[in-house]
Design a protein around this motif. Structure first.
Motif, short mmCIF file in Angstrom:
data_model
loop_
_atom_site.label_atom_id
_atom_site.label_comp_id
_atom_site.label_asym_id
_atom_site.label_seq_id
_atom_site.Cartn_x
_atom_site.Cartn_y
_atom_site.Cartn_z
N TYR A 161 -14.26 -47.14 -34.85
CA TYR A 161 -14.93 -46.72 -33.55
C TYR A 161 -14.16 -47.65 -32.48
CZ TYR A 161 -18.50 -43.68 -35.39
OH TYR A 161 -18.92 -42.53 -36.01
N ARG A 162 -14.39 -47.17 -31.23
CA ARG A 162 -14.01 -48.43 -30.23
C ARG A 162 -14.81 -47.91 -28.97
NH1 ARG A 162 -8.09 -45.74 -28.23
NH2 ARG A 162 -8.69 -43.96 -27.50
N GLN A 163 -14.98 -49.11 -28.22
CA GLN A 163 -15.82 -49.08 -26.89
C GLN A 163 -15.11 -49.98 -26.01
OE1 GLN A 163 -19.95 -50.28 -27.60
NE2 GLN A 163 -20.50 -49.00 -25.65
N ALA A 164 -14.85 -49.24 -24.76
CA ALA A 164 -14.25 -49.90 -23.82
C ALA A 164 -15.63 -50.23 -22.86
CB ALA A 164 -13.39 -49.10 -22.98
N PRO A 165 -15.31 -51.14 -21.96
CA PRO A 165 -16.28 -51.74 -20.95
C PRO A 165 -16.88 -50.33 -20.27
CG PRO A 165 -14.48 -53.16 -20.89
CD PRO A 165 -14.01 -52.08 -21.90
N GLY A 166 -18.02 -50.36 -19.93
CA GLY A 166 -18.74 -49.11 -19.36
C GLY A 166 -18.59 -47.78 -19.90
N LYS A 167 -18.12 -47.71 -21.21
CA LYS A 167 -17.91 -46.33 -21.75
C LYS A 167 -18.73 -46.48 -23.12
CE LYS A 167 -13.57 -45.25 -19.91
NZ LYS A 167 -11.90 -44.76 -20.29
N GLN A 168 -18.97 -45.28 -23.51
CA GLN A 168 -19.63 -45.09 -24.74
C GLN A 168 -18.65 -45.37 -25.96
OE1 GLN A 168 -21.24 -40.88 -24.71
NE2 GLN A 168 -23.11 -41.75 -24.12
N ARG A 169 -19.42 -45.86 -26.89
CA ARG A 169 -18.43 -45.94 -28.29
C ARG A 169 -18.12 -44.58 -28.69
NH1 ARG A 169 -20.99 -50.12 -32.53
NH2 ARG A 169 -21.02 -51.51 -30.65
N GLU A 170 -16.79 -44.75 -29.28
CA GLU A 170 -15.99 -43.39 -29.71
C GLU A 170 -15.72 -43.42 -31.08
OE1 GLU A 170 -13.14 -41.42 -27.52
OE2 GLU A 170 -11.93 -43.58 -27.47
N LEU A 171 -15.61 -42.38 -31.78
CA LEU A 171 -15.07 -42.30 -33.10
C LEU A 171 -13.45 -42.25 -33.09
CD1 LEU A 171 -15.02 -42.43 -36.31
CD2 LEU A 171 -15.38 -39.70 -36.19
N VAL A 172 -12.81 -43.25 -33.33
CA VAL A 172 -11.31 -43.01 -33.31
C VAL A 172 -10.65 -42.44 -34.62
CG1 VAL A 172 -9.05 -44.42 -33.21
CG2 VAL A 172 -11.39 -45.14 -31.82
N ALA A 173 -11.09 -42.77 -35.79
CA ALA A 173 -10.49 -42.30 -36.95
C ALA A 173 -11.43 -42.60 -38.13
CB ALA A 173 -9.08 -43.04 -37.37
N ARG A 174 -11.15 -41.65 -39.10
CA ARG A 174 -12.23 -41.59 -40.44
C ARG A 174 -11.29 -41.34 -41.46
NH1 ARG A 174 -14.50 -38.04 -43.48
NH2 ARG A 174 -16.69 -38.37 -44.51
N ILE A 175 -11.68 -42.02 -42.58
CA ILE A 175 -10.89 -41.67 -43.81
C ILE A 175 -12.11 -41.27 -44.98
CG2 ILE A 175 -10.54 -44.11 -44.39
CD1 ILE A 175 -8.07 -43.08 -45.86
N GLY A 176 -11.94 -40.54 -45.86
CA GLY A 176 -12.77 -40.16 -46.56
C GLY A 176 -12.46 -40.79 -48.15
N ILE A 177 -13.44 -40.42 -49.16
CA ILE A 177 -13.11 -41.27 -50.20
C ILE A 177 -11.83 -40.54 -51.02
CG2 ILE A 177 -15.45 -41.99 -50.63
CD1 ILE A 177 -15.97 -39.56 -52.46
N ASP A 178 -11.57 -39.43 -50.52
CA ASP A 178 -10.43 -38.81 -51.08
C ASP A 178 -9.05 -39.14 -50.30
OD1 ASP A 178 -10.87 -35.52 -49.67
OD2 ASP A 178 -11.17 -37.26 -48.87
N GLY A 179 -9.24 -39.76 -49.41
CA GLY A 179 -8.11 -40.14 -48.61
C GLY A 179 -7.95 -39.23 -47.57
N SER A 180 -8.72 -38.07 -47.07
CA SER A 180 -8.59 -37.13 -45.92
C SER A 180 -8.75 -37.96 -44.69
CB SER A 180 -9.59 -36.17 -46.25
OG SER A 180 -10.74 -36.64 -46.20
N THR A 181 -8.07 -37.72 -43.59
CA THR A 181 -8.53 -38.30 -42.63
C THR A 181 -8.75 -37.47 -41.23
OG1 THR A 181 -5.89 -38.17 -42.18
CG2 THR A 181 -6.64 -40.25 -43.19
N ASN A 182 -9.18 -38.16 -40.19
CA ASN A 182 -9.64 -37.36 -38.88
C ASN A 182 -9.20 -38.27 -38.04
OD1 ASN A 182 -11.90 -36.16 -40.94
ND2 ASN A 182 -11.01 -34.65 -39.86
#
Length: 115
Positions: A37-58
Motif C-alpha cells: 500500500y502507499r499513502q501520500a500526504p493528505g491522501k487515503q492509503r491505497e492498495l498498489v499491488a498484491r501477490i497471492g500465495i500462487d504468485g498471482s498479482t494485481n
C-alpha cells in the motif's frame, strides 16, 4: 509475534527505478498473500499491488506496466520493483498481510520522486 519490516525507500529522480522490500517473520509466509500500500500526504492509503500465495498479482491502474510485485518464499520477502517513477508516486509505502483474521502492517518506507 508478526513483524513486517520494509526497506529500500529513498530519493530518486523522475524516470528512475527503485526496489522496496518487506521481510516477514512470525507467519507462514508461503501461505500468506502479501500487499503493498502507499499513502501520500493528505491522501487515503491505497492498495498498489498484491501477490497471492500462487504468485498471482494485481495492480492499481496507475502503476500497471511500471511496477512489479514478486515474492521469495525462501527469504520470507516480498518485493516491489518500481520503474519509470513519477513525482506522483511519492508516498510512504507499507507492507501488508492478513494472517488468519488479523491484519498486519509494516512501519513503512518513504519513497520520494523529484521532478
Amino acid at each position: 509475534q508478526v513483524q513486517l519490516v520494509e526497506s529500500g525507500g529513498g530519493l530518486v529522480q523522475a524516470g528512475e527505478s527503485l526496489r522496496v522490500s518487506c521481510t516477514a517473520s512470525g507467519i507462514r509466509f508461503s501461505f500468506s498473500a502479501m500487499g503493498w500500500y502507499r499513502q501520500a500526504p493528505g491522501k487515503q492509503r491505497e492498495l498498489v499491488a498484491r501477490i497471492g500465495i500462487d504468485g498471482s498479482t494485481n495492480y492499481v491502474d496507475s502503476v500497471k506496466g511500471r511496477f512489479t510485485i514478486s515474492r521469495d518464499n525462501a527469504k520470507n520477502t516480498v518485493y516491489l520493483q518500481m520503474n519509470s517513477l513519477k513525482p506522483e508516486d511519492t508516498s510512504v509505502y507499507y507492507c501488508y498481510t492478513k494472517y488468519f483474521t488479523m491484519e498486519y502492517w509494516g512501519k513503512g518506507t518513504l519513497v520520494t520522486v523529484s521532478s
